[in-house]
Structures are given as structure tokens and as C-alpha cells.
Design a protein around this motif. Sequence first.
Motif, mmCIF file in Angstrom:
data_model
loop_
_atom_site.group_PDB
_atom_site.id
_atom_site.type_symbol
_atom_site.label_atom_id
_atom_site.label_comp_id
_atom_site.label_asym_id
_atom_site.label_seq_id
_atom_site.Cartn_x
_atom_site.Cartn_y
_atom_site.Cartn_z
ATOM 1 N N GLU A 144 0.834 -1.200 0.000
ATOM 2 C CA GLU A 144 0.000 0.000 0.000
ATOM 3 C C GLU A 144 0.876 1.259 0.000
ATOM 4 O O GLU A 144 0.617 2.213 -0.731
ATOM 5 N N SER A 145 1.917 1.226 0.823
ATOM 6 C CA SER A 145 2.766 2.422 0.892
ATOM 7 C C SER A 145 3.568 2.625 -0.385
ATOM 8 O O SER A 145 3.736 3.759 -0.830
ATOM 9 N N LYS A 148 1.294 4.134 -2.825
ATOM 10 C CA LYS A 148 1.088 5.570 -2.584
ATOM 11 C C LYS A 148 2.287 6.375 -3.055
ATOM 12 O O LYS A 148 2.159 7.456 -3.623
ATOM 13 N N ALA A 152 2.062 9.182 -5.843
ATOM 14 C CA ALA A 152 2.439 10.572 -5.568
ATOM 15 C C ALA A 152 3.517 11.035 -6.548
ATOM 16 O O ALA A 152 3.537 12.188 -6.968
#
Length: 466
Positions: A144-145, A148, A152
Motif C-alpha cells: 500500500e505504501s 502511494k 504521488a
Amino acid sequence: MQQQQSSSNNADGSLHAQWSGRFIFILAAVGSAVGLGNIWKFPYVSGENGGGAFILLYLLAIFLVGIPVLVAEVLLGRRAQRSPINAMRHYVTTHKLWPLWQVIGWFGVVAGFLILSFYGVIAGWALAYFFRALSGAFVALDAESTGKLFGAFIADPEKVLLWHTLFMALTVLIVARGVKTGLEQAVRIMMPLLYLILIALLVVAVQSGHFMDGVRFLFAFDWQAVTAQSVLAALGLAFFSLSLGMGAMMMYGSYLNKTAPLVQSSVIIAVADLSVSILAGLVLFPLVFAYGLNPGAGPSLVFITLPVAFGQMPWGELVGALFFLLLSFAALTSAISLLEPLVAFLSENRHLPRLSASIWSGVLIWLFGLLTVFSFNLLATVTWLGRTIFDWIDFLTSNIMLPLGGLLIAIFVAYVLPKKISQEELSTAPFIFAIFWFLLRFVAPVGVFLVFAYGLWDALVPKAAA
Ligand code: TRP
């Protein structure tokens, strides 16, 4: 009076630059072939299409369709000793052919321009990720990170632009230095490193304890997963992976001396390209399984899933950095082959010095690449039939222009040019020539036509429905 007639560098319009030898030609052609298509696309497409069964289809596609078209392209380039546009013009005038055959050359230069405009952006992502991996940005992250993080990154046009610009500048720098000091030097340095890195990563994959899971995933024979669509996927990928259909191989062939054996060289190029694809799969999947990740698909596999593995494994900063360096090298040696036909054409015909030709082409392609950069942020909502601008450029080139270019090249060599030319250029055993001629006349056009027709059909079905 006579002076006005010749508008090209040499009185007969031919190029005089040549590779230092046949080995360098092969190295450069393998450099062109090995790229994002091998390391990013091949693993997930074969995973999606039944692993081992797909690889069998892919082998057939490479040997029955890919190699004959590769031989045809190199043959056209070497015979003419000119960049694709001038080569086609040369054939049309010397053999009094239908002038429209020149579209093969123009088409290729336009396709190269468009492909490089997005190829550079994605290669820029790889460059950025090299530094991220090295700085330990993925340590202890979950999927998930990393998702992200990637989201981004591509949502930030300024950051992406920086890396895109850097990559294009490197490409222009190499091409501007010419065939011997630019292209040759670049592949001489980068290709051995590329293979070394691949082998080092393979050692890591073998030691991950899940090597056999990766092997099974990649080579598991699952005939049920084979559909008409996977046949076409295999053909399309073979085409893109061998850099066919736009004249890149024609261009490289034009720098080849008259004595190099074309069939043998083409087989070596295709086998080297294939081996990198398979090795990339054997590196990727064991790592994905070792860390309990999903073999997933598309850009997410390389930029989201793999970083999780790099963030968890011992020496992950180094291994991750090596992986993205591999991706960057692979992309760079492909990018120069996408730019070269345009630059060679401009410097052949317009008396433009190579330096200005490279800079101007690079700047225009860079500018056009902004459409891809912005497709992931400012212009992400600008879509048509479910595709962003980037999706359309990718689609138009890979699914329409390349197959069409390849089809025209096969037909041109097999049906339009006198057979004698192919026989002279190949100068191989009669039975090898007979196989080549049969494949190029009957098998390749049908195969490529299917890919092309499928591509068109796919265009008409909105993506969201898939
Ligand atoms: N073959 C390269 C890859 O696999 C991409 C590429 C370079 C290409 N030059 C090309 C594709 C010319 C089609 C035509 O990533």
C-alpha cells in the motif's frame, strides 16, 4: 549545374558511417531489442497468458514471424546504406516502383518519434527509482505504501519532468556523438553491464528460496489459458520486443558491412533478446513470491510490487538499485535506436550537422513527451473511449503503426522487390533461403495482419469493458 543536383552528403546519397564490425552491430541491435518490453512487459504478459504455453507461442512467433521480418528489415537497410526514408526513396526510384512505398520510411520515423516520446517518460521513472532504491526509500514498506509512493510520484509533473528531461538529454548526447563514438561506445559499455547485472540479480533470485515457484509460474504448462488473444499477444510482443516495424533495424542494418551474414546475425539477435526476457522473468517472480506478493500486472509490478521486496530483503537498497539501473540501461540502448532514424535522415538530407539534428529532434520529442507526463496528472481526466492521451499514443504506435509497418516491409521485400536482391543480400544456402522466403511470403504477412486487425478491433472496444 552538377553541384545543384546532389543534395545529400555523398554524391550518391549513401551513408558512409559503418559499425566497426559485425559483433558491434549485433550488440547494438540487441541493445535496441532489449528494453522495457523484456523486463517489464514480457514477465507479466506471459504470466497472464498461461506461462509455459505462452512461452511456446512466443517462441513460435519469434522464429516464424519475428526473425523473417527482422532479416527483411536489416536486408533493406544494408542494401541501401541509407536511413529508412532515403532507403525507401532509393528503392522506389532505382526500381521504378509505386511511389507510395515510401510511406514505410516516413511511417517508421513518425512511429519512432511517438514511441520515444512516451518511452522516455517511463524510462525517466526507472532512473528516478534507481536513486530512490539506493537511498533506502522502500525500506520496510508494504504494497500500500509503495503504491502511494508511486502514485504521488507520477502525480507530480515537476518531478517526472526532471527525470524525463535527464533521460532524453542522455539519449540526445549519445546520438549526437554519431555511430562510432556515440552508439558504439554506449552499447559497448552498457550491454555487458546489463548482462552482468542480470546475472547478479539471478543469483539473488536463486537464493531467495522461492526460485522454483518462479520457474513454475513462468513455465507451468496451462493450455487452457491459451486463447486466440494470447496468440495475438505473443505475436505483438515478439514484434515490439525485436524492435520491428519502424525501421530501427533497417537503420542499424544500413551501418553494416556487405559481408556480414544476415540470417545468422538475426537469429543471434532474436535469441539474445529472448534470453533476456526469460531471465527477467526468472528474476522477478521468485522475488515476488518470496515476499508473499501478488504477481499482478503492468507498471505496478515493477514500480509498486518489486519495491516491497527490495524494502524487505537484506541488501535491498543495492539489489533494488541494480534492478532499476538494469531497466534504465535497457531503456537507453533502445531509446537511441528510436531516435537514430530521424537524426540520420535530417543530417543526410538537409545538411544539418548531426549535433543540431539530434538536439532539435530531442527537443521536439521531449516537448511531445509532455503529453505523456501530463497524462498521469494534469491531463489525467482527458480521455476518449476510456484511454488517456498516453494510452492512445502507446496504442496507436504499438498496435497499429508497428504491425502495419511490419506488414508493409514483409510484403515489400517478398512481393515487390526482385527476389534476386534478397538472394544476393542473404547469400546463404539455398534451403535456408527457401525457408526464409516461405516464411516471409506466407507466414509473416498472415501473422502480422492478424495482430494488426486485432489491434484495430481492440481500439473500437472501450477499455473499461475489458
Ligand atoms: N524493443 C524495445 C523493447 O523491448 C523497444 C523498441 C526499441 C522498439 N526500438 C523499437 C519497439 C522500435 C518497436 C520499434 O522495449
